[in-house]
Enzyme design. Structure first.
Site, PDB file in Angstrom:
ATOM      1  N   CYS A 134      -7.700  -2.347   7.441  1.00 15.44           N
ATOM      2  CA  CYS A 134      -6.548  -2.766   6.135  1.00 15.44           C
ATOM      3  C   CYS A 134      -5.840  -3.648   6.940  1.00 15.44           C
ATOM      4  O   CYS A 134      -4.734  -3.758   7.238  1.00 15.44           O
ATOM      5  CB  CYS A 134      -5.996  -1.392   5.736  1.00 15.44           C
ATOM      6  SG  CYS A 134      -4.590  -1.097   4.983  1.00 15.44           S
ATOM      7  N   GLY A 249     -17.047  -7.767  -3.186  1.00 13.72           N
ATOM      8  CA  GLY A 249     -15.264  -8.429  -3.385  1.00 13.72           C
ATOM      9  C   GLY A 249     -15.565  -9.034  -4.755  1.00 13.72           C
ATOM     10  O   GLY A 249     -16.259 -10.001  -4.902  1.00 13.72           O
TER      11      GLY A 249
HETATM   12  O1  RRO Z   1      -4.694   2.005   1.316  1.00 16.02           O
HETATM   13  C1  RRO Z   1      -5.069   0.474   1.404  1.00 16.02           C
HETATM   14  O2  RRO Z   1      -3.552  -0.070   0.956  1.00 16.02           O
HETATM   15  C2  RRO Z   1      -5.811  -0.493   1.178  1.00 16.02           C
HETATM   16  C3  RRO Z   1      -6.754  -0.003   2.594  1.00 16.02           C
HETATM   17 BR1  RRO Z   1      -6.300   1.517   3.044  1.00 16.02          BR
HETATM   18  C4  RRO Z   1      -7.500  -1.205   2.589  1.00 16.02           C
HETATM   19  O3  RRO Z   1      -8.664  -1.192   3.250  1.00 16.02           O
HETATM   20  N1  RRO Z   1      -7.473  -2.053   1.822  1.00 16.02           N
HETATM   21  C5  RRO Z   1      -7.340  -2.799   0.379  1.00 16.02           C
HETATM   22  O4  RRO Z   1      -6.404  -3.393  -0.044  1.00 16.02           O
HETATM   23  N2  RRO Z   1      -5.774  -1.408   0.989  1.00 16.02           N
END
Ligand code: RRO
Length: 309
Positions: A134, A249
């Protein structure tokens, strides 16, 4: 669902190779069943942490040219509620339980709880995804774990010792060289890889207030504009490891899905495009893939030709 789309991944049968990635929908059994009926082959829960998380305050998303910035901030109801919903889920699509933690011990605990739930009939076929990537909680937790082969190894070994469910490691595109990290994941025992998580993070500025648009200031970039990078990374990694890959993606059309498989993916995630086009996108992409396979006399997803070196 058309038989041509049926596929097997990690010893589980899926009605289609299309996957709802983590974070697009929540975790409720009814929303996941709705996605399953929409033609998706597998649904992934929002990444679940040990305790519930509210996530960042709004705005958490901002459309940008060709894509979307998001900084949801890992909002999720926590592992306990997430697993209750997973047990209640009755769809035909497979179920991928995405887990998020900041260290190996916590990941192992999440995996253990998931493993316990999987002993109930309904979840026997579930898969575990480890979200190691993340990009939106840098202030809170620092650099994503998927930036370090050492951390990736430690986490996957701890998780594999805590569950008999297949384990998929979700990697980050935001590293100098993804290959050693993918290899470390494979060597540590990951059964499959998922890539890519969002790029960046990036920035969007409100030119009236001269302030960042997202409350978190920065957010991960997804959507059509990231597809060439996703394709390249999936291709590079597929040449470097022998375990299967969920490629995602920027996939928006059936042509994109075929391209992702040609790059080396075994299953294909469609996330950001769902936000623009709705759940109908899965039927549309499925139908396009079937037409393509029939025209080319390709009888299985596995027989779609792959790009060589
Ligand atoms: O929740 C988020 O902000 C988030 C996560 Br966990 C992630 O793995 N990828 C993303 O783009 N947002």
């Amino acid at each position: 669902m058309n038989n041509l789309l049926k596929t097997t991944f990690l010893n589980r049968d899926f009605p289609s190779p299309l996957v709802l990635p983590a974070g697009i929908m929540g975790v409720s059994a009814s929303s996941m069943e709705y996605i399953s009926r929409s033609g998706c082959g597998a649904v992934t829960t929002k990444s679940l942490s040990l305790s519930p998380r509210k996530g960042h305050p709004g705005p958490v998303t901002e459309p940008v040219t060709g894509g979307l910035l998001n900084a949801m901030g890992l909002c999720n109801p926590g592992i306990k509620e997430g697993l209750e919903e997973a047990i209640a889920y009755k769809g035909d699509a497979g179920l991928i339980i995405s887990l998020f933690a900041t260290n190996a011990k916590e990941f192992a605990e999440l995996a253990k709880q998931t493993d316990e739930s999987a002993k109930t009939d309904k979840m026997q076929k579930a898969l575990i995804e480890l979200n190691l990537s993340c990009p939106n909680v840098l202030d809170e937790f620092g650099t994503p774990l998927a930036a370090s082969s050492v951390e990736v190894t430690r986490i996957i070994k701890a998780v594999k010792a805590s569950t008999t469910l297949p384990v998929i490691a979700k990697l980050s595109p935001n590293v100098t060289d993804i290959i050693p990290i993918a290899k470390a994941a494979e060597e540590a025992g990951a059964d499959a890889l998922c890539l890519i998580n969002t790029l960046g993070p990036g920035l969007a500025i409100d030119i009236e207030t001269v302030k960042p648009i997202l409350s978190n200031k920065y957010g991960g970039l997804s959507g059509a504009c990231v597809k060439p990078i996703a394709l390249r990374l999936v291709h590079l990694v597929s040449q470097a490891v022998s375990i299967p890959i969920i490629g995602m993606g920027g996939v928006t059309t059936w042509e994109d899905a075929v391209e992702m498989i040609m790059a080396g993916a075994d299953m294909v995630g469609i996330g950001t495009a769902v936000m623009d086009e709705g759940m109908e996108i899965y039927q549309k992409v499925n139908a396009g893939m079937v037409e393509y396979m029939e025209a080319k006399k390709i009888t299985s997803i596995n027989n779609i030709p792959r790009l060589e070196n």
